[in-house]
Scaffold this motif. Structure first.
Motif, mmCIF file in Angstrom:
data_model
loop_
_atom_site.group_PDB
_atom_site.id
_atom_site.type_symbol
_atom_site.label_atom_id
_atom_site.label_comp_id
_atom_site.label_asym_id
_atom_site.label_seq_id
_atom_site.Cartn_x
_atom_site.Cartn_y
_atom_site.Cartn_z
ATOM 1 N N SER A 191 0.129 -1.073 -0.094
ATOM 2 C CA SER A 191 -0.105 0.002 0.173
ATOM 3 C C SER A 191 0.954 1.467 0.519
ATOM 4 O O SER A 191 2.111 1.074 1.385
ATOM 5 N N SER A 207 1.155 5.791 -0.045
ATOM 6 C CA SER A 207 -0.084 6.854 -0.203
ATOM 7 C C SER A 207 0.114 7.902 -1.837
ATOM 8 O O SER A 207 1.380 8.615 -1.386
ATOM 9 N N LYS A 221 -4.101 12.956 -2.349
ATOM 10 C CA LYS A 221 -5.615 13.144 -2.614
ATOM 11 C C LYS A 221 -6.052 12.731 -3.944
ATOM 12 O O LYS A 221 -5.927 14.490 -5.247
ATOM 13 N N GLY A 249 -14.514 2.668 1.282
ATOM 14 C CA GLY A 249 -13.517 1.980 0.927
ATOM 15 C C GLY A 249 -13.049 0.354 1.543
ATOM 16 O O GLY A 249 -12.442 -0.105 1.441
ATOM 17 N N SER A 302 -10.569 -3.943 3.666
ATOM 18 C CA SER A 302 -10.411 -2.392 4.149
ATOM 19 C C SER A 302 -9.364 -1.560 3.638
ATOM 20 O O SER A 302 -8.386 -2.643 3.891
ATOM 21 N N SER A 303 -9.725 -0.605 3.142
ATOM 22 C CA SER A 303 -8.715 0.430 2.760
ATOM 23 C C SER A 303 -8.231 1.252 3.534
ATOM 24 O O SER A 303 -8.502 0.989 4.944
ATOM 25 N N ASP A 304 -8.059 2.750 3.096
ATOM 26 C CA ASP A 304 -8.113 4.269 4.030
ATOM 27 C C ASP A 304 -9.757 4.737 4.460
ATOM 28 O O ASP A 304 -9.738 5.608 5.136
ATOM 29 N N SER A 340 -12.121 5.986 2.448
ATOM 30 C CA SER A 340 -12.932 6.604 1.219
ATOM 31 C C SER A 340 -12.592 5.910 -0.121
ATOM 32 O O SER A 340 -12.511 4.492 -0.164
ATOM 33 N N THR A 373 -7.857 4.766 -4.114
ATOM 34 C CA THR A 373 -9.152 5.715 -3.122
ATOM 35 C C THR A 373 -9.072 6.963 -3.633
ATOM 36 O O THR A 373 -8.211 7.377 -3.704
ATOM 37 N N SER A 378 -8.912 8.803 -1.168
ATOM 38 C CA SER A 378 -7.776 9.861 0.083
ATOM 39 C C SER A 378 -6.550 9.916 -0.986
ATOM 40 O O SER A 378 -5.713 10.137 -0.123
ATOM 41 N N THR A 381 -5.035 6.414 -1.662
ATOM 42 C CA THR A 381 -3.995 4.884 -1.177
ATOM 43 C C THR A 381 -4.391 4.014 -2.552
ATOM 44 O O THR A 381 -5.226 3.900 -2.857
#
Length: 398
Positions: free
Chosen positions: A68, A70, A73, A349, A366-368, A370, A387, A389, A391
């Motif tokens: 994962s 980031s 956004k 998410g 589940s992710s983050d 969003s 996502t 956000s 991720t």
């Protein structure tokens, strides 16, 4: 309604509040643009279509997050990850562009463009392309070094398509433009009519067989010759119907799913179908409504309708193999084949895994937290989601 702005010679745009789950619409007009922020078509103290609660089930499939990362956004836009040359490429609204090793999630490079982005990423592994505010196209080489800039005719929401020496882009004024992948020079442009009312989404382009297959507002799927933009064929995936402009919205959604002999697409308030690559002849077509697009594998076509019902169709005949209606109103992504399962993201998410055999739930991650709105992509043995956000998550199944 909180704000209204007007500008001459553009289009009229209606945006939905995402938390209320209302549809974002764009009303094209010859003389003015009106943007309504924080306003919905309907007002009600109670949501008449609440999201379905999560279903409890015994997990039958082992799934795990491989890695994962980031990226940043998405803001008010949709950023779709891309897979090429053993890497996942991702971008964000703040101008971040990343190349990630698809095997282990390590960052190969991370750069920041000089303008906020509205669309991306498009790549063939050698040329990486994103689009910034006011239609600024920016290209990079495989190492992340800037190579060229170009200017699109207007704002771009759809990811560029890169392949066979070209970068093909559709701007919101419904112009399809091809640029040389090496130097950014314009090779051709095709102007299409803009329907009076369209979804404000990101209908995609896919390149293959010396052809650009373009999803268009108004329910059309168009095949354009890569050498000059000339039309090879065009088919109606959705025909505008109804007495009001709202009822007559019928835009092709998401990225067309390209196979070796066929291409499949779906339209909002329209149909879903597969068509012959060479001449556009209908292989099969059925009534369906989706705003997120389709995917396919060797045997099946997968789609989530506007209400959140996921369906698996037989690729050869279009027969519905199964339907899962337990994710209603959860604002799903397009589903994608993931080993023995079909994976689909939702507005919280979650990534749901459905059995390819009967559509029953077999796993959930589940992710983050969003929304997952961007189409997921296959990346070797994994499936990659991005996502809202920012991720970027790679998921593998047993």
């Amino acid at each position: 309604m909180r704000s209204v702005t007007a500008t001459a010679a553009k289009a009229t745009s209606f945006a939905r509040s995402q938390s209320a789950g209302k549809l974002a619409l764009k009303l094209a007009a010859a003389a003015a643009i009106v943007t309504l922020s924080g306003c919905s078509w309907f007002s009600s103290k109670k949501d008449p279509n609440p999201p379905a609660p999560l279903v409890e089930f015994a997990q039958k499939l082992r799934v795990q997050t491989a890695w994962s990362v980031s990226v940043g956004k998405a803001g008010n836009f949709t950023f779709t990850p891309a897979y090429a040359a053993g890497s996942v490429f991702a971008a964000a609204n703040d101008g971040t562009v990343m190349r990630i090793n698809a095997q282990n999630g390590q960052t190969v490079w991370r750069i920041r463009t000089d303008t906020p982005l509205t669309a991306g990423v498009g790549t063939d592994g050698s040329t990486v392309v994103v689009v910034g505010e006011k239609g600024k196209i920016q290209a990079f080489d495989a190492s992340g070094k800037p190579t060229w800039n170009a200017q699109a005719p207007s704002e771009v929401l759809s990811s560029p398509a890169v392949g066979e020496g070209l970068v093909v882009i559709r701007s919101i004024d419904n112009r399809v433009t091809a640029y040389d992948a090496d130097n950014g020079s314009q090779r051709w442009m095709v102007q299409r009519n803009v329907p009076s009312l369209t979804l404000r989404n990101a209908p995609g382009i896919v390149v293959g067989s010396q052809t650009a297959f373009v999803a268009l507002p108004g329910g059309r799927l168009s095949a354009l010759a890569l050498n000059n933009g000339g039309p090879r064929w065009e088919v109606p995936v959705g025909d505008p119907r109804g007495t009001t402009e709202l009822e007559r919205i019928s835009d092709v959604s998401g990225v067309p799913a390209l196979g070796s002999r066929d291409i499949c697409a779906v339209a909002y308030q329209g149909r879903i179908g597969c068509f012959d690559l060479l001449n556009g002849n209908v292989r099969w077509i059925k009534e369906f409504s989706s705003d997120v697009g389709v995917t396919l594998d060797d045997s099946y076509v997968y789609a989530a309708d506007f209400g959140g019902v996921v369906t698996e169709f037989a690729r050869d005949t279009g027969a519905a193999v199964w339907r899962n209606d337990k994710l209603k109103n959860r604002m799903l992504s397009s589903p994608i084949s993931a080993g023995r399962a079909v994976a689909v993201g939702d507005y919280q998410g979650y990534i749901h895994f459905l059995s390819r055999e009967d559509g029953s739930f077999v796993a959930r991650l589940s992710s983050d937290g969003s929304p997952i709105q961007a189409p997921p992509v296959s990346a070797g043995q994994s499936v990659v989601f991005q996502t809202k956000s920012g991720t970027v998550v790679s998921v593998v199944t047993e």
